[in-house]
Design an enzyme around this catalytic site. Structure first.
Site, mmCIF file in Angstrom:
data_model
loop_
_atom_site.group_PDB
_atom_site.id
_atom_site.type_symbol
_atom_site.label_atom_id
_atom_site.label_comp_id
_atom_site.label_asym_id
_atom_site.label_seq_id
_atom_site.Cartn_x
_atom_site.Cartn_y
_atom_site.Cartn_z
ATOM 1 N N LYS A 73 37.185 95.160 38.339
ATOM 2 C CA LYS A 73 37.686 94.295 39.412
ATOM 3 C C LYS A 73 36.734 94.288 40.605
ATOM 4 O O LYS A 73 36.348 93.224 41.086
ATOM 5 C CB LYS A 73 39.072 94.799 39.840
ATOM 6 C CG LYS A 73 39.840 93.858 40.725
ATOM 7 C CD LYS A 73 41.257 94.396 40.925
ATOM 8 C CE LYS A 73 41.182 95.844 41.397
ATOM 9 N NZ LYS A 73 42.460 96.533 41.442
ATOM 10 N N ARG A 96 37.937 98.010 50.080
ATOM 11 C CA ARG A 96 38.394 99.247 50.706
ATOM 12 C C ARG A 96 37.303 100.311 50.740
ATOM 13 O O ARG A 96 36.369 100.273 49.951
ATOM 14 C CB ARG A 96 39.574 99.836 49.906
ATOM 15 C CG ARG A 96 40.875 99.098 50.103
ATOM 16 C CD ARG A 96 41.994 99.762 49.318
ATOM 17 N NE ARG A 96 41.832 99.565 47.894
ATOM 18 C CZ ARG A 96 42.562 100.173 46.964
ATOM 19 N NH1 ARG A 96 43.506 101.032 47.323
ATOM 20 N NH2 ARG A 96 42.362 99.941 45.684
ATOM 21 N N PHE A 303 44.939 98.216 41.958
ATOM 22 C CA PHE A 303 45.649 98.183 40.672
ATOM 23 C C PHE A 303 45.630 96.784 40.036
ATOM 24 O O PHE A 303 44.752 95.973 40.325
ATOM 25 C CB PHE A 303 47.090 98.669 40.827
ATOM 26 C CG PHE A 303 47.217 100.112 41.244
ATOM 27 C CD1 PHE A 303 46.215 101.042 40.981
ATOM 28 C CD2 PHE A 303 48.358 100.556 41.910
ATOM 29 C CE1 PHE A 303 46.352 102.379 41.352
ATOM 30 C CE2 PHE A 303 48.495 101.888 42.294
ATOM 31 C CZ PHE A 303 47.491 102.789 42.018
#
Lengths: 558, 558
Positions: A73, A96, A303
């Site tokens: 991802k 992040r 996630f």
């Protein structure tokens, strides 16, 4: 193709001075606060001056449910950013920050992979610009002030048995999960049970990532509930007068960090809340700043899409007023095969049937994402063993779902490998088709919000909970917290709460075991399973092999 | 004269870009790792390349025993640096970094005062360049690895009752002084008693300040004793395999920080070990780097000369091979009056007799310092109420001691106020009269080293200790630690162990209550009194009033 380890590729990076990267977005050097030559914070004053500017397009990268096969991802987020730059767009990436502690347990990782990486890799896995240290300090200052308040007379009449504010360290340290503090006599305060969480689990982290500015940060910090009195009324951080000093400690950390990809696309790497008990996205301030400075902003959520994208939409976008223009859903042939029932050892051989079976997981995510009103594009993150028939099967399936799938080779080729994806994503975003709306309205009851996510996103038939939990939710509604969104904490490996249930399960039951109020961050956490907020180190921690080599480079961290 | 508060003067500073400050010392911009525009670290590679260069002159600033009247040691350090710059010398200043935690208890402070300050003041009292956070992380990683080692099978056979390595936080938190950890069941390890110290008390801090380079840092970290086995043999940090990862965490922190005075003299602010259980000086690497780059380096040591200068000579200079060229001993008329028996309320009125009485303290320090073979100059740090007769009395007294005293007005006038002092200090340093030698040889027994300091520096008649303590010292000698210097931990307010005994007491008894081995730092601590290694917050902590004002400046911290 990229045969080299990520760390070698990262070390060979031809990094440009950070002022040059900022220049691509029109940030003057005096408004970049450098941390070394390849990292900088964007100055608050500059950000404040951007108000009123037009926003660029916001693109979310999310993924199918994670499997041990890997989805890539972040790699795709980076690759798409580079692809957009390559086709001539002004693009920025928002992701992040990494937590320091876990890198000493299992090996740390790149931000991205292959030729789609953000650098400097070592610093980003270590202290970076100190944001997490600042959060640790701010959190623990409040902890110290609470015990100090009790020690000197307890004017707020805190019930010693009901102090809910713990301490944090950015370290995997199981010994600190449950402790007794203030032992050793009168001078050390009142003994009580408490413990430590890892810093990324701190509500301060979630707040930093949702706050509009320093004033909003201080307001939210003040609203955190730290304890209850005997009569069960909450004691807030502002009652302890900690909000001002905490804001001072977080002043620098509130400024987003700027780094670069291997291809010199600007990347904002800022904030890192847990994706289970928090919302798992980079900071609102970084995303907003990027939108003011770039025409296309590529960001990601933690996630799979059932958890990450749902929280991105229902918590971050709802609260920050963000309007995503396109979603990129990442899948790999290997991960689809695992969703189709294969074991990790069976992934190498071509198996079109298993791929087709596994597409059920992909299809469910596509429909869920469309339900938010945002156009969806599938990115097939290419692995060397993928067969043409397998890829074709996915593309056909996705077309049947009313979307399109693009094969991407950014891991091996960098931005060149996502040109087709980038072109289509830009077209879709520019077309302005997105009619984004969150899943549920603010006015819905907390319990119904939980049910709504479980039924519409997870396809559960039922949500169960003790009457105690329902009563707690009603109590919070009576106290004025009913308008908050819910933050679901469940396994990321399945739509259900059973991590072994891959594909697209239906009719399962979601048991809510515990609910928590993050009054400052502004959400109610519904915990459906075991959530570990302080990890431990494994039998052979990575730390044992981490060291500097003769060239002064870090060995063993990756 | 400076009627403004320090913080106002600091905010009005005309700060130059840090590259310009580095340029004064010949540091090319690419070898300065900036942290914002006014702070930088000096790159390790650049420092390594300085080997073989000639050293500048080393000047130590120390003081009489501290009193509530204030002496202004750091202020004089800064003023002397500015004075040297002003008379055309290439000068640099070396001082310690401030600890973050205590600023939230009592108000933080400037580095210096009036017009003799180092800036940026706010950052230096908060996170600065993250060095202390890195030390906290490295220390606590070792803590986590020790408990993890025990949890997974305890191959080293650590005696759970004899784990001596605690945890640290840079926070005043009395609740953490004594704790029980690993509660809550099997998954969380073996419960045991332990606690937290403040970060500046960490042996890692002392090591960072004494290490030659990264290789020496890792060697010393590995030699730290973390626990004992049932047979009382020590378990070292290297046995837990933590030394490599700790070194990685400290890599950036090992590079000295460069900032500037209000008059743009380069200042290295690096490291900050406790001055009681550790040696209380800035890092060896900062001092050495400064000596390679500047013709005159002005540094200081913690507390009064009986503790600070003694440790500077006997620990830092001995171990780092430094040769101080001149010592500046700071005194104020007000502090001498207190040493002469006056109370704080009686200091305003002229009292030449009290000044003369108090000179006994000054005289003792002069003779002690001369005993190390280093020329001594007294700096009278001028306060507005000082009378000419009082000043003359001190000057006459100092001449009688075979030294000279200069009146300095740097607080009110900056470097202009220390021109005379700077001129003389430079002349003395250039004359090469210093014949520096430590107080005792390495070969002396540990007990005799303690006696030697107590008798020759404190003028005590006797040192007392339990047989248990003497036996412990002998055991360490048998284990090969006998060559280490001793690090005395006693009150800074008196030559004796009674903080109320000012002036120049004779014939007192020094009781050694406890001894500790800092095997990695390389000294044996002799504790003569109560030493608090984790402070608490007061009833009304400064934190309650700390906040950002509308201009984004920090209020309440100073």
């Amino acid at each position: 193709m990229a045969a080299k380890p990520d760390i070698e590729i990262a070390r060979e990076a031809d990094k440009r001075p950070i002022q040059e990267i900022g220049g691509k977005l029109g940030i003057p050097p005096e408004h970049l606060l450098p941390y070394g030559h390849d990292k900088a914070k964007v100055a608050q004053d500059f950000i404040a001056g951007l108000e009123g500017r037009k926003d660029g397009k916001l693109i979310l990268v999310t993924a199918i449910n994670p499997t041990p096969a890997g989805e890539g991802k972040t790699t795709t987020t980076v690759g798409l950013g580079d692809g957009l730059s390559r086709i001539g767009k002004t693009a920025a990436i928002c992701i992040r920050e990494a937590s320091l502690g876990p890198n000493f347990g299992m090996k740390g990782g790149a931000a991205g992979g292959g030729y789609a990486q953000i650098v400097p890799m070592e610093e980003m896995n270590l202290h970076f610009t100190g944001d997490f240290h600042a959060i640790t300090s701010a959190h623990n200052l409040l902890s110290a002030m609470i015990d100090n308040h009790i020690h000197w007379g307890n004017e707020q009449e805190i019930d010693l048995r009901r102090v809910v504010w713990r301490r944090v360290l950015d370290m995997n340290d199981r010994a600190l999960r449950h402790t007794v503090t203030s032992l050793g006599g009168v001078a050390n305060g009142f003994p009580r049970e408490t413990g430590f969480d890892i810093t990324v689990a701190s509500e301060v982290m979630a707040i930093l990532c949702l706050a509009d500015d320093l004033a909003d940060l201080q307001r939210r910090l003040g609203e955190m509930i730290v304890a209850y009195r005997r009569d069960k009324t909450p004691v807030f951080a502002r009652d302890i007068k900690a909000d001002g000093a905490m804001t001072v400690l977080l002043r620098d950390a509130m400024q987003p960090n700027l780094v670069q990809t291997l291809e010199h696309t600007p990347a904002f790497v800022h904030g890192g809340p847990f994706a289970n008990i928090a919302h798992g996205c980079n900071s609102v301030i970084a995303t907003r700043t990027a939108l003011k400075l770039a025409d296309y902003v590529v960001t990601e959520a933690g996630f799979g899409a059932d958890l990450g994208a749902e929280k991105f939409f229902d918590i971050k976008c709802r609260k920050a007023g963000l309007h995503p223009d396109c979603v990129v859903l990442v899948a790999t042939i290997r991960a689809l095969k695992m969703n189709g029932g294969l074991a990790k050892e069976e992934l190498s051989a071509e198996n079109v049937t298993a791929v087709r079976e596994g597409c059920a997981n992909l299809g469910r995510h596509i429909q869920n994402l469309k339900g938010f009103g945002v156009p969806v594009v599938v990115a097939i993150n290419h692995f060397t063993g993928d067969s043409e028939a397998e890829i074709a099967a996915v593309q056909t399936y996705v077309e049947g779902q009313g979307a399109e799938a693009h094969l991407c080779t950014h891991w091996a080729e960098g931005g060149k490998g996502t040109e087709a994806l980038a072109t289509r994503v830009a077209e879709i975003a520019d077309a302005g088709q997105s009619q984004f709306a969150p899943l549920y309205p603010d006015e819905m009851s907390l319990w119904h919000k939980i049910e709504c996510v479980a039924e519409r996103i997870y396809h559960a038939s039922e949500v169960t909970a003790d009457t105690r939990i329902r009563a707690q939710l009603e109590e919070w509604e009576a106290q004025g917290y009913g308008h908050l969104p819910v933050c679901m904490a469940k396994t990321q490996y399945s739509f259900s709460t059973d991590p072994g249930l891959r594909g697209a399960p239906e009719g399962h039951v979601v048991p809510v075991r515990e609910v928590r109020l993050s009054a400052g961050a502004g959400f109610v956490v519904a915990i459906c399973g075991d959530i570990m907020t302080m990890p431990g180190l494994p039998r052979r921690p990575a730390a044992e092999a981490i060291r500097l080599n003769a060239a002064g480079e870090v060995e063993g961290l990756f």
